[in-house]
Design a protein around this motif. Structure first.
Motif, mmCIF file in Angstrom:
data_model
loop_
_atom_site.group_PDB
_atom_site.id
_atom_site.type_symbol
_atom_site.label_atom_id
_atom_site.label_comp_id
_atom_site.label_asym_id
_atom_site.label_seq_id
_atom_site.Cartn_x
_atom_site.Cartn_y
_atom_site.Cartn_z
ATOM 1 N N ASN A 17 0.866 -1.188 0.000
ATOM 2 C CA ASN A 17 0.000 0.000 0.000
ATOM 3 C C ASN A 17 0.891 1.222 0.000
ATOM 4 O O ASN A 17 2.092 1.128 0.263
ATOM 5 C CB ASN A 17 -0.944 -0.003 1.209
ATOM 6 N N GLU A 18 0.294 2.361 -0.305
ATOM 7 C CA GLU A 18 1.085 3.589 -0.450
ATOM 8 C C GLU A 18 1.058 4.474 0.786
ATOM 9 O O GLU A 18 1.706 5.515 0.807
ATOM 10 C CB GLU A 18 0.580 4.392 -1.654
ATOM 11 N N TYR A 19 0.304 4.062 1.811
ATOM 12 C CA TYR A 19 0.159 4.944 2.979
ATOM 13 C C TYR A 19 0.900 4.434 4.210
ATOM 14 O O TYR A 19 1.296 5.229 5.056
ATOM 15 C CB TYR A 19 -1.322 5.103 3.325
ATOM 16 N N PHE A 20 1.084 3.137 4.356
ATOM 17 C CA PHE A 20 1.644 2.591 5.584
ATOM 18 C C PHE A 20 2.843 1.701 5.262
ATOM 19 O O PHE A 20 2.924 1.088 4.194
ATOM 20 C CB PHE A 20 0.600 1.772 6.346
ATOM 21 N N SER B 158 5.458 -1.642 14.918
ATOM 22 C CA SER B 158 4.559 -0.497 14.749
ATOM 23 C C SER B 158 4.226 -0.317 13.276
ATOM 24 O O SER B 158 4.958 -0.768 12.377
ATOM 25 C CB SER B 158 5.186 0.792 15.300
ATOM 26 N N LEU B 159 3.098 0.373 13.074
ATOM 27 C CA LEU B 159 2.659 0.765 11.734
ATOM 28 C C LEU B 159 3.021 2.228 11.548
ATOM 29 O O LEU B 159 2.627 3.080 12.363
ATOM 30 C CB LEU B 159 1.141 0.553 11.583
ATOM 31 N N LYS B 160 3.759 2.523 10.494
ATOM 32 C CA LYS B 160 4.260 3.880 10.276
ATOM 33 C C LYS B 160 3.480 4.524 9.137
ATOM 34 O O LYS B 160 3.295 3.918 8.080
ATOM 35 C CB LYS B 160 5.742 3.848 9.933
ATOM 36 N N LEU B 161 2.994 5.746 9.350
ATOM 37 C CA LEU B 161 2.259 6.498 8.340
ATOM 38 C C LEU B 161 3.261 7.183 7.411
ATOM 39 O O LEU B 161 4.118 7.944 7.870
ATOM 40 C CB LEU B 161 1.332 7.522 9.000
ATOM 41 N N LYS B 162 3.177 6.915 6.124
ATOM 42 C CA LYS B 162 4.128 7.469 5.156
ATOM 43 C C LYS B 162 3.664 8.798 4.570
ATOM 44 O O LYS B 162 4.487 9.626 4.209
ATOM 45 C CB LYS B 162 4.360 6.458 4.027
#
Length: 823
Positions: free
Chosen positions: A175-178, A193-197
C-alpha cells in the motif's frame, strides 16, 4: 525391558539410592546424547550399555534400570542389545518451554555391585511451531489529521520454537500509505509499529484492509497472518466548494420580486455535521444589499427590490457557504448579475459578412462571420475584449485590433445540432466593467448523408382472403434523419414476377404515405404467402435508399362448402358442391348390428378447422327411429341393430356433411337403401340424383356402360400421370432455376379416419410466392380406407378444386389423384 514399569516404587528406590550413596563411589564420567524433538517411536538414541562399559549379558542379572524425574517413559533401553531409543513423543516446548538448552537427565542404576551412571539426552529443537498472533484481526482508528511518520503500535506474533526457528520477520501487504517499523535498538520505537508514510484523506480512502504476515527463520519457514483494519476518522478539513467560482446571470430591469436569479449549490466531502452547508451573503456591490435575498438552506438567490438600470447596471454578489464543523470551514463564490438595458457607453459589437447557412460538411477553419467591436469611451473603459460561448464548434480568431473572425473549429453534424445560438460578449475594462453581447444564429445546412431507415428489416402481415379490391393491408414507414428534400421519402415496389403475373398486379404502395394496398381479392387456396420488397428513397442528390421485406400471409376463411364424392361415378354428382346427392345401395336383411352398408365421402377446399368435416344423420320424417347410423368423422353408414320384416324395404337416409368453420357450411347427401332377402341376389347398385326418374329397367345396362367408362378413364389417367412425370423430370433437369418462380405447394390429401378429415379435404393448387428458388412438385401415394360394398364397383377420381361444373371433367392435377375400388 524394565524401563519405568516400576516407577510406582520410585520413592522407595530414591531413598535407597540416597542411603547407598554414602558407600558408593559414582562413575567417573557422564554420557551425553542428543535427539530431535518429535522423533518417532523406536528412534535410535545411543548404545548406552556399551558407552557405560557394561556387558550385554550382565544387564538383566544386575537389574539394569533407568530413573528420570518427571519425564515418564520418554526414553527406554532394550536390554537385549543395550540401545537407548525413543519410547514416546518428545515435545521440546512442553518439556523446556522457551529455554535455550533442553535436556533429559537419566540415572542408570545397576546392582551387584550397585552403580549409578548419569546420562544426559539433549532434545534439539525443530521448526514445528508457526508464528501465532493473539488475535485474527486488529482494528486501528486513525484520524486523517495525523502527521506522516506517526507510529501506531501493533501486536506482534510469538513462536514457541527457539533460535533461528523463533526468529521472526514481518511483511505488510503493499500500500502507499503505511509501512512496517520493526523494533530495533537504533530507532525510537521499541515494538512492532505501523508507520504512516503520507497524509491520509478520508474523503479519498475511508478505510484500509491490510495483511500483516509473520515468518520464522526455520527451513522451511512457517508463517502466521493477522488482518489490520484501519478506519480513517473524519475531521473538518474540507471547505465547502461551489460548482463554479463565478456565476454570470443576466436580468432585465424591473424584474418582478421573488424572481429566481440563480440557485447555488456547494458541497462538502466531509461527513456528518462537517458536511452540512449553509449559505450567507457576504456583500453585494454596488450598494445592492436590499435588492437580493439568499435562502440560507437551499442557496436560491431571488430579487428583493426594484432593479433600476439607470441607477446601476451591474451587481457583484459574494456568497459564502459555511459548514457546521468545529471549527467551521467556508467556501466562496461570486455571482455576477448584469442588468440589461440600452447603454450609450457600452461596447458595441458589429457582425458583418455572414456566410450562412454553413454546410455540415464544411471544413474546419472555414470563416463564418467577421466581427468588429468598438467603445466610445477612452482609456481602460474603451479597451474591449471579446469572447465566445464555450463548448461550441466555433472559435474567435483575432485578425487585428478589435477585429475578429468567427471560424469553424471542428466538424458539424446537422442531425445532432441543427442550429447554434452563439453569443459574442464584448467587455470593456471599466470598473465596474460593462459588456455587450451579440447573438449569432448559425444554421447548419443539410447534406444528404443519411439513407431512409426502416424500423426493422422485415414485416409480417396477415390478410384474410376474399378482401375487397384496393384494401389497405399495411403501412411502411421509413425515417430519414436529413432535412427538407433530403428527408423527403418516397416509396415504391421492387418489381418482380409472381408466377405468370407481375407483382404490381397483386399489390401497390402509395408513394408518399407508404400505404400498401391489395389490388384484387386474395385467395388462400391459390396463394398462401406473398413476399416482396418495398423501396424507400429520399429526394437528395444523389438519392439514398433502402429496402424492407414484407411477408403477406393470406389467412383462410370458410368460403368453400363441403363437396360430396360419390361412388362409383368418377365425377361429383350434380349439385354435390354445397347441395345434395343420392346414393342407392341394396342391403341384405340378414346383416347384423354394426354392419357397414355404405360410406359418404366429402372434401372441402379450405384448410384447418374450415376443412374438418363431420357427418350427421338427419332424423327420418315422422320421427320414426332409423335402424342405421352414420360415423361422426368417417361417414360410414352402419346398422344399429339386426334388420327385420318390419323395416321398410326402401330406406331413405339424409346425411348432413358439415365443416367446422365460422359460420359452418354444409352439404346434404341422400342415401337410398334397398332391403333384400338374404336368398335374393342383390342387384348392382346405382347412384342417381335425388328426386331423379326411376332407375328401373335400364339400370343394369347403364351400370355396365359406366364401368367400361371408368376402366378407360383409369387407364387414361395412369398414362397421363406417367407422361407428366417424365416431362416434369426432363424440364427440371434442363431448365435453370428462375428467381421469383412460384410453383404449386405440397399436395394435401384426404385422410378420413376416426378423428375426421383434417387439413385440406380437396386437392387444390397452392402457390407460395417468396421469390426464392424454383417451383416444387411432390408426388404422394394415398391409400384410402375402402368401404364395404358390392362386388365390382369402382370409385370415381377426385376432381381438381377449381372445377365447379358437375358432370364435366376438368384438367387433372397430376400431383395427386385418388382411386376408390370396392370388392
Amino acid at each position: 525391558m524394565f524401563g519405568f514399569q516400576r516407577r510406582g516404587l520410585g520413592t522407595r528406590r530414591l531413598l535407597l539410592s540416597v542411603l547407598l550413596l554414602a558407600v558408593w563411589e559414582p562413575a567417573s564420567s557422564q554420557v551425553r546424547y542428543s535427539v530431535p524433538e518429535e522423533a518417532k517411536h523406536g528412534t535410535f538414541v545411543g548404545r548406552i550399555a556399551q558407552d557405560l562399559g557394561l556387558e550385554l549379558a550382565e544387564l538383566v542379572p544386575r537389574l539394569f534400570r533407568l530413573a528420570s524425574k518427571g519425564h515418564g517413559d520418554l526414553l527406554e533401553v532394550n536390554l537385549q542389545n543395550g540401545i537407548l531409543f525413543v519410547n514416546s513423543r518428545i515435545d521440546r516446548e512442553e518439556l523446556c518451554g522457551r529455554t535455550l538448552e533442553c535436556s533429559i537427565h537419566l540415572e542408570v542404576i545397576v546392582d551387584r555391585p550397585l552403580q549409578v551412571f548419569h546420562v544426559e539426552v539433549e532434545v534439539k529443537d525443530i521448526n514445528d511451531n508457526p508464528p501465532l498472533f493473539s488475535f485474527r484481526e486488529q482494528k486501528l482508528l486513525i484520524p486523517e489529521s495525523k502527521q506522516p511518520d506517526s507510529y501506531f503500535p501493533l501486536e506482534g506474533a510469538s513462536d514457541a520454537d527457539i533460535g533461528e526457528n523463533a526468529l521472526l520477520t514481518y511483511r505488510l501487504s503493499h500500500n502507499e500509505y503505511f509501512s512496517l517499523e520493526l523494533p530495533t535498538q537504533s530507532k525510537q520505537t521499541k515494538r512492532l509499529s505501523l508507520k504512516l508514510k503520507k497524509y491520509l484523506d478520508r474523503e479519498k480512502t475511508p478505510e484500509f484492509n491490510l495483511l500483516l504476515t509473520a515468518a520464522d527463520g526455520g527451513k522451511p519457514e512457517l508463517t502466521g497472518t493477522i488482518q489490520l483494519f484501519v478506519h480513517v476518522l473524519d475531521i473538518n478539513d474540507n471547505d465547502p466548494e461551489f460548482e463554479q467560482s463565478e456565476y454570470k446571470v443576466k436580468l432585465t430591469e424591473n424584474a418582478a420580486k421573488e424572481t429566481l436569479v440563480i440557485k447555488l449549490n456547494a458541497t462538502d466531502p466531509d461527513e456528518g455535521v462537517n458536511g452540512e452547508v449553509t449559505y450567507s451573503l457576504m456583500s453585494i456591490k454596488p450598494n445592492g444589499k436590499l435588492l437580493f435575498t439568499l435562502d440560507k438552506n437551499n442557496g436560491e438567490v431571488r430579487v428583493n427590490g426594484t432593479l433600476d438600470y439607470e441607477e446601476n447596471k451591474f451587481y457583484e454578489i459574494e456568497v459564502q457557504a459555511t459548514d457546521k464543523g468545529n471549527p467551521s470551514m467556508a467556501g466562496h463564490c461570486t455571482v455576477w448579475i448584469e442588468i440589461l438595458d440600452a447603454n450609450d457607453n457600452a461596447p458595441e459589437v458589429t457582425i458583418t459578412s455572414l456566410s450562412l447557412p454553413v454546410r455540415e460538411d464544411a471544413q474546419p477553419s472555414t470563416v463564418i462571420a467577421l466581427i468588429s467591436v468598438s467603445d466610445r469611451d477612452s482609456g481602460a473603459n474603451g479597451q474591449v475584449t471579446c469572447s465566445l460561448t464555450p463548448q461550441v464548434p466555433f472559435k474567435l480568431v483575432s485578425t487585428f485590433k478589435n477585429y475578429y473572425s468567427l471560424v469553424l473549429d471542428s466538424a458539424l453534424d446537422r442531425e445532432s445540432v441543427a442550429n447554434y445560438a452563439l453569443v459574442v460578449t464584448a467587455r470593456d475594462g471599466g470598473s465596474p466593467s460593462l459588456s455587450a453581447t451579440a447573438s449569432v444564429s448559425v444554421e447548419v445546412a443539410d447534406v444528404n448523408d443519411n439513407a431512409p431507415a426502416f424500423a426493422q428489416p422485415e414485416y409480417t402481415v396477415f390478410v384474410k382472403e376474399n378482401n375487397p379490391p384496393g384494401c389497405h393491408i399495411f403501412t411502411v414507414s421509413a425515417r430519414d434523419a436529413d432535412a427538407q428534400e433530403n428527408a423527403l421519402v418516397s416509396y415504391s415496389l421492387v418489381e418482380r414476377r409472381v408466377g405468370e403475373r407481375a407483382l404490381s398486379s397483386y399489390v401497390s404502395v402509395h408513394a408518399e404515405s407508404g400505404k400498401v394496398y391489395a389490388l384484387q381479392p386474395l385467395d388462400h387456396e391459390e396463394l398462401e404467402l406473398l413476399q416482396f420488397q418495398v423501396s424507400a428513397r429520399d429526394a437528395g442528390v444523389p438519392p439514398l435508399g433502402s429496402n424492407v421485406t414484407l411477408q403477406v400471409f393470406v389467412l383462410d376463411e370458410n368460403d368453400n362448402a363441403p363437396a360430396l364424392l360419390p361412388l362409383p361415378l368418377p365425377l361429383p354428382l350434380p349439385g354435390a358442391r354445397g347441395g345434395g346427392g343420392a346414393l342407392s345401395e341394396p342391403v341384405s336383411r340378414a346383416v347384423g348390428a354394426g354392419h357397414v352398408v355404405a360410406k359418404v365421402r366429402a372434401v372441402d377446399a379450405d384448410s384447418g378447422y374450415n376443412a374438418w368435416l363431420s357427418y350427421e344423420l338427419q332424423p327420418a320424417a315422422g320421427g320414426a327411429r332409423s335402424p342405421f347410423r352414420v360415423a361422426l368423422y368417417t361417414g360410414e353408414i352402419s346398422t344399429t341393430r339386426a334388420l327385420d320384416e318390419a323395416d321398410a324395404p326402401r330406406q331413405r337416409l339424409l346425411v348432413l356433411v358439415k365443416d367446422h368453420g365460422e359460420p359452418a357450411l354444409t352439404a346434404t347427401a341422400t342415401v337410398l337403401l334397398s332391403l333384400v332377402e338374404s336368398g335374393q341376389a342383390p342387384r348392382p347398385s346405382s347412384r342417381v340424383l335425388a328426386g331423379g326418374a326411376g332407375a328401373g329397367a335400364g339400370a343394369g345396362a347403364a351400370l355396365v356402360d359406366v364401368n367400361v367408362y371408368l376402366i378407360v378413364a383409369i387407364c387414361a389417367v395412369s398414362s397421363l400421370l406417367v407422361l407428366t412425370l417424365l416431362l416434369s423430370t426432363a424440364l427440371r433437369c434442363s431448365a435453370p432455376p428462375s428467381e421469383g418462380a412460384c410453383g404449386p405447394g405440397k399436395p394435401t390429401l384426404v385422410c378420413s379416419s376416426a378423428v375426421g378429415s383434417w387439413s385440406y379435404s380437396q386437392q387444390r393448387r397452392q402457390r407460395v410466392c417468396s421469390g426464392e428458388g424454383p417451383p416444387k412438385a411432390d408426388l404422394m401415394a394415398f391409400s384410402p380406407s375402402l368401404p364395404r360394398g358390392l362386388d365390382g364397383e369402382v370409385g370415381g377420381e377426385r376432381q381438381e378444386a377449381g372445377s365447379n361444373h358437375p358432370g364435366q371433367v376438368s384438367s387433372i392435377d397430376s400431383s395427386s389423384f385418388e382411386v376408390y375400388v370396392k370388392f
